[in-house]
Design an enzyme around this catalytic site. Structure first.
Site, mmCIF file in Angstrom:
data_model
loop_
_atom_site.group_PDB
_atom_site.id
_atom_site.type_symbol
_atom_site.label_atom_id
_atom_site.label_comp_id
_atom_site.label_asym_id
_atom_site.label_seq_id
_atom_site.Cartn_x
_atom_site.Cartn_y
_atom_site.Cartn_z
ATOM 1 N N LEU A 125 -29.371 -99.922 91.683
ATOM 2 C CA LEU A 125 -30.037 -99.164 90.617
ATOM 3 C C LEU A 125 -28.990 -98.621 89.640
ATOM 4 C CD1 LEU A 125 -32.734 -97.760 89.608
ATOM 5 C CD2 LEU A 125 -32.099 -95.831 91.048
ATOM 6 N N GLY A 340 -8.330 -74.514 112.132
ATOM 7 C CA GLY A 340 -7.023 -74.223 111.533
ATOM 8 C C GLY A 340 -6.250 -75.513 111.270
ATOM 9 N N GLU A 364 -28.034 -91.163 96.555
ATOM 10 C CA GLU A 364 -29.505 -91.106 96.635
ATOM 11 C C GLU A 364 -30.073 -89.845 95.956
ATOM 12 O OE1 GLU A 364 -31.442 -92.857 99.935
ATOM 13 O OE2 GLU A 364 -29.635 -93.913 100.551
ATOM 14 N N GLU A 368 -28.167 -81.698 92.267
ATOM 15 C CA GLU A 368 -28.782 -81.251 91.013
ATOM 16 C C GLU A 368 -30.117 -81.989 90.805
ATOM 17 O OE1 GLU A 368 -25.609 -82.044 91.512
ATOM 18 O OE2 GLU A 368 -24.546 -80.210 91.000
HETATM 19 N N1 CAA Z 1 -42.588 -91.903 93.186
HETATM 20 C C1 CAA Z 1 -43.278 -92.727 92.362
HETATM 21 N N2 CAA Z 1 -43.180 -92.670 91.021
HETATM 22 C C2 CAA Z 1 -42.366 -91.732 90.498
HETATM 23 C C3 CAA Z 1 -41.623 -90.839 91.289
HETATM 24 C C4 CAA Z 1 -41.764 -90.946 92.701
HETATM 25 N N3 CAA Z 1 -41.092 -90.141 93.518
HETATM 26 N N4 CAA Z 1 -40.892 -90.040 90.482
HETATM 27 C C5 CAA Z 1 -41.164 -90.400 89.225
HETATM 28 N N5 CAA Z 1 -42.056 -91.423 89.232
HETATM 29 C C6 CAA Z 1 -42.657 -92.086 88.064
HETATM 30 C C7 CAA Z 1 -43.294 -91.067 87.126
HETATM 31 O O1 CAA Z 1 -44.617 -90.772 87.520
HETATM 32 C C8 CAA Z 1 -43.234 -91.771 85.796
HETATM 33 O O2 CAA Z 1 -44.294 -92.697 85.724
HETATM 34 P P1 CAA Z 1 -45.190 -92.846 84.384
HETATM 35 O O3 CAA Z 1 -44.267 -93.453 83.376
HETATM 36 O O4 CAA Z 1 -46.295 -93.750 84.786
HETATM 37 O O5 CAA Z 1 -45.618 -91.476 83.998
HETATM 38 C C9 CAA Z 1 -41.932 -92.583 85.888
HETATM 39 O O6 CAA Z 1 -41.632 -92.710 87.281
HETATM 40 C C10 CAA Z 1 -40.786 -91.898 85.174
HETATM 41 O O7 CAA Z 1 -40.643 -90.615 85.773
HETATM 42 P P2 CAA Z 1 -39.888 -89.419 85.034
HETATM 43 O O8 CAA Z 1 -40.431 -89.250 83.655
HETATM 44 O O9 CAA Z 1 -39.932 -88.244 85.949
HETATM 45 O O10 CAA Z 1 -38.419 -90.025 84.920
HETATM 46 P P3 CAA Z 1 -37.074 -89.349 84.486
HETATM 47 O O11 CAA Z 1 -36.358 -90.285 83.582
HETATM 48 O O12 CAA Z 1 -37.301 -87.946 84.025
HETATM 49 O O13 CAA Z 1 -36.220 -89.357 85.854
HETATM 50 C C11 CAA Z 1 -35.449 -88.556 87.955
HETATM 51 C C12 CAA Z 1 -36.626 -88.763 86.997
HETATM 52 C C13 CAA Z 1 -36.039 -87.773 89.113
HETATM 53 C C14 CAA Z 1 -34.310 -87.770 87.332
HETATM 54 C C15 CAA Z 1 -34.949 -89.940 88.423
HETATM 55 O O14 CAA Z 1 -34.328 -90.657 87.388
HETATM 56 C C16 CAA Z 1 -34.019 -89.840 89.608
HETATM 57 O O15 CAA Z 1 -34.445 -89.679 90.761
HETATM 58 N N6 CAA Z 1 -32.685 -89.970 89.360
HETATM 59 C C17 CAA Z 1 -31.723 -90.056 90.430
HETATM 60 C C18 CAA Z 1 -31.462 -91.483 90.748
HETATM 61 C C19 CAA Z 1 -30.852 -91.634 92.113
HETATM 62 O O16 CAA Z 1 -31.247 -91.005 93.073
HETATM 63 N N7 CAA Z 1 -29.885 -92.541 92.198
HETATM 64 C C20 CAA Z 1 -29.294 -92.853 93.439
HETATM 65 C C21 CAA Z 1 -28.785 -94.243 93.376
HETATM 66 S S1 CAA Z 1 -29.034 -95.171 94.800
HETATM 67 C C22 CAA Z 1 -27.832 -94.738 95.867
HETATM 68 O O17 CAA Z 1 -27.184 -93.750 95.779
HETATM 69 C C23 CAA Z 1 -27.775 -95.699 96.939
HETATM 70 C C24 CAA Z 1 -26.574 -95.834 97.745
HETATM 71 O O18 CAA Z 1 -25.637 -96.446 97.365
HETATM 72 C C25 CAA Z 1 -26.611 -95.350 99.137
#
Ligand code: CAA
Length: 382
Positions: A125, A340, A364, A368
Site C-alpha cells: 500500500l 541498567g 499498520e 497518530e
Molecule cells: N473499512 C472500510 N472502509 C473504510 C474504512 C474501514 N476501516 N475506513 C475508511 N473507509 C472508507 C471510507 O468510508 C471512505 O469511503 P467512501 O469514499 O465510500 O466514503 C473511503 O474509505 C475513504 O475514507 P476516508 O475519507 O476516511 O480516507 P482518508 O483519506 O481520510 O484516510 C485514513 C483515512 C484512516 C487516514 C487512512 O488513510 C489510513 O488508515 N491511513 C494509514 C495507512 C496505514 O495504516 N498504512 C500502513 C501500511 S501497511 C503496513 O504497515 C504493513 C506492513 O508492512 C506490516
C-alpha cells in the site's frame, strides 16, 4: 464477552508457545544480528497451522477464530518479534482481503500456499511519498483494450517483499476518483515487470525482510483483480482493521517477554543489601508495567471478540493497537532501565525488545493515525 478460553484456543496457544520457546527464542539473537530471513522457522509455523490461523481448512488454514490468532501471535512475538511480523503479514494483511473479496478460484490459487506456510505473502500500500495519507498513491494500473491492466510505480516498506511469492497490491485505476479510484490486485513476483529494490536496514525486527518494489509495465489479468474495480481502498482499510489486532498482539508479546525477564531480574539482583524488587521505585514500575500489559490484552481480546462476532471493530482495533504499542514501548523502556547496564548490553535480549517494540507504533497505521481513527469514530467528524 467470555473471559475463559476454549479448548481449541488453548491448544493453538500451546502449539505456538512450544515452537516459540523451543525454536524461535533460541535463534532470535542470531537472526537479529545477521538479518537473515528465518525460513525454516516460518515453514515450521506454517506446518503447524500458524500462517493461516483464521483461514478455513478448505483453503489450507487452521480454520480458527480471531482470539486464537491473538493468543498465537502473543506467544510467537514473545519468542521473537521479527518472526511474528512475518506471521502477521501472512495471516492478516495477505489472507484477510483475499478471504473476504476474492473469488473461489482466486482463494484456491492464492490463499492455500500462503496459509500453509509453503510460500510467503506481502501487502503493498505504502509508497515513498505516501504512508499515512494512503490515497495519495501514485502507482497506476491502466486498463487495456483486452481487459488486462498495465501497472507502473513504486511501493516502499514492503514487509516480506524480498521473499514473497504473491503480493496484494493497491494501485490507482481512476486517479480522479481518489479513494474510490483504487483497485486491489494479486501480483505474482516471478512475472516480468516486477522488480525488488534493496533490503532496508532497520532498527528492529531485523529478520523480517523489508524492501521497495517496482512495477515496470507489469501486466495483470482481469482474473487477478481482487473484488471490484475501485473497491481497493475499502479492502485495504478493512484489512488494516484486522491487521491492527495482530500488531496489538505482537506488541503484547514483546512487552510480556520484557516484563517476565524483569520480574526474574528484580528478584535476583541485589543493591544496598536487598533485591531491587523490594525498593518502592522498582515496585511502582512493576505495577505500572503489569497494568499496561493486562489492559492491552483485554482491549485486544475485545477487538478480536467483536471481529469473531461479525460486528464492527474498526475503532476497537485502533484502541487496542494504540494502547498495546505504546505500552510495549514504555514497558521495554522501563525493562532496560531496571536492568541498567545489562539492559543496554547485547548479551541480554532487553535492548532487542526495546528496538523491536518501536515498530508497533509505526506500521499498520502510526499512533497518530490510530488516534485519528478513534476520534473520527467517536465524533463522526472528519
Ligand atoms: N473499512 C472500510 N472502509 C473504510 C474504512 C474501514 N476501516 N475506513 C475508511 N473507509 C472508507 C471510507 O468510508 C471512505 O469511503 P467512501 O469514499 O465510500 O466514503 C473511503 O474509505 C475513504 O475514507 P476516508 O475519507 O476516511 O480516507 P482518508 O483519506 O481520510 O484516510 C485514513 C483515512 C484512516 C487516514 C487512512 O488513510 C489510513 O488508515 N491511513 C494509514 C495507512 C496505514 O495504516 N498504512 C500502513 C501500511 S501497511 C503496513 O504497515 C504493513 C506492513 O508492512 C506490516
Amino acid at each position: 464477552m467470555d473471559f475463559g478460553y476454549t479448548e481449541e484456543q488453548l491448544m493453538i496457544q500451546d502449539v505456538a508457545r512450544r515452537i516459540a520457546q523451543e525454536k524461535i527464542a533460541p535463534s532470535a539473537e542470531h537472526f537479529d544480528r545477521t538479518g537473515e530471513f528465518p525460513l525454516e522457522n516460518i515453514q515450521l509455523l506454517g506446518q503447524n497451522g500458524l500462517m493461516g490461523i483464521e483461514v478455513p481448512e478448505q483453503y489450507g488454514g487452521a480454520g480458527m477464530d480471531p482470539i486464537s490468532y491473538v493468543l498465537a501471535m502473543i506467544e510467537v512475538a514473545a519468542g521473537d518479534a521479527a518472526h511474528s511480523t512475518i506471521m502477521s503479514v501472512n495471516n492478516s494483511l495477505y489472507c484477510t482481503g483475499l478471504l473476504k473479496f476474492a473469488t473461489e478460484e482466486q482463494k484456491q490459487r492464492y490463499v492455500r500456499a500462503i496459509a500453509d506456510g509453503s510460500q510467503i505473502g506481502a501487502f503493498a500500500l505504502t509508497e515513498p511519498q505516501s504512508g499515512s495519507d494512503a490515497t495519495a498513491m501514485r502507482c497506476r494500473a491502466v486498463r487495456q483494450a483486452d481487459g488486462s491492466f498495465v501497472i507502473n510505480g513504486k511501493k516502499s516498506w514492503i514487509t516480506s517483499g524480498p521473499v514473497a511469492k504473491y503480493i496484494v497490491l493497491f494501485a490507482m485505476t481512476a486517479p480522479d476518483r481518489g479513494a474510490r479510484g483504487v483497485t486491489a490486485f494479486v501480483i505474482d513476483t516471478d512475472r516480468d515487470g516486477f522488480h525488488r529494490g534493496k533490503t532496508e536496514p532497520k532498527l528492529g525486527i531485523r529478520a523480517s525482510a523489508t524492501c521497495e518494489i517496482e512495477f515496470a509495465d507489469y501486466v495483470a489479468q482481469p482474473a487477478e483483480v481482487i473484488g471490484a474495480e475501485g473497491e481497493g481502498f475499502k479492502i485495504a482499510m478493512g484489512v488494516l482493521d484486522a491487521g491492527r489486532i495482530g500488531i496489538a498482539s505482537q506488541a503484547i508479546g514483546i512487552a510480556r517477554a520484557a516484563y517476565e525477564r524483569t520480574i526474574e531480574y528484580v528478584k535476583e539482583r541485589k543493591a544496598f543489601g536487598a533485591p531491587i524488587g523490594s525498593f518502592q521505585m522498582t515496585q511502582a514500575k512493576i505495577a505500572d508495567m503489569k497494568c499496561k500489559l493486562d489492559a492491552s490484552l483485554m482491549l485486544t481480546l475485545r477487538a478480536a471478540w467483536l471481529k469473531g462476532q461479525g460486528s464492527k471493530f474498526s475503532t476497537e482495533a485502533s484502541i487496542a493497537k494504540l494502547t498495546a504499542s505504546e505500552a510495549a514501548m514504555w514497558i521495554t523502556h522501563q525493562a532496560v532501565q531496571i536492568h541498567g547496564g545489562m539492559g543496554y548490553s547485547k548479551e541480554m535480549p532487553l535492548e532487542r525488545y526495546f528496538r523491536d517494540a518501536k515498530i508497533t507504533e509505526i506500521y499498520e497505521g502510526t499512533s497518530e493515525i490510530q488516534r485519528l481513527v478513534i476520534a473520527r469514530g467517536e465524533t463522526g467528524l472528519r
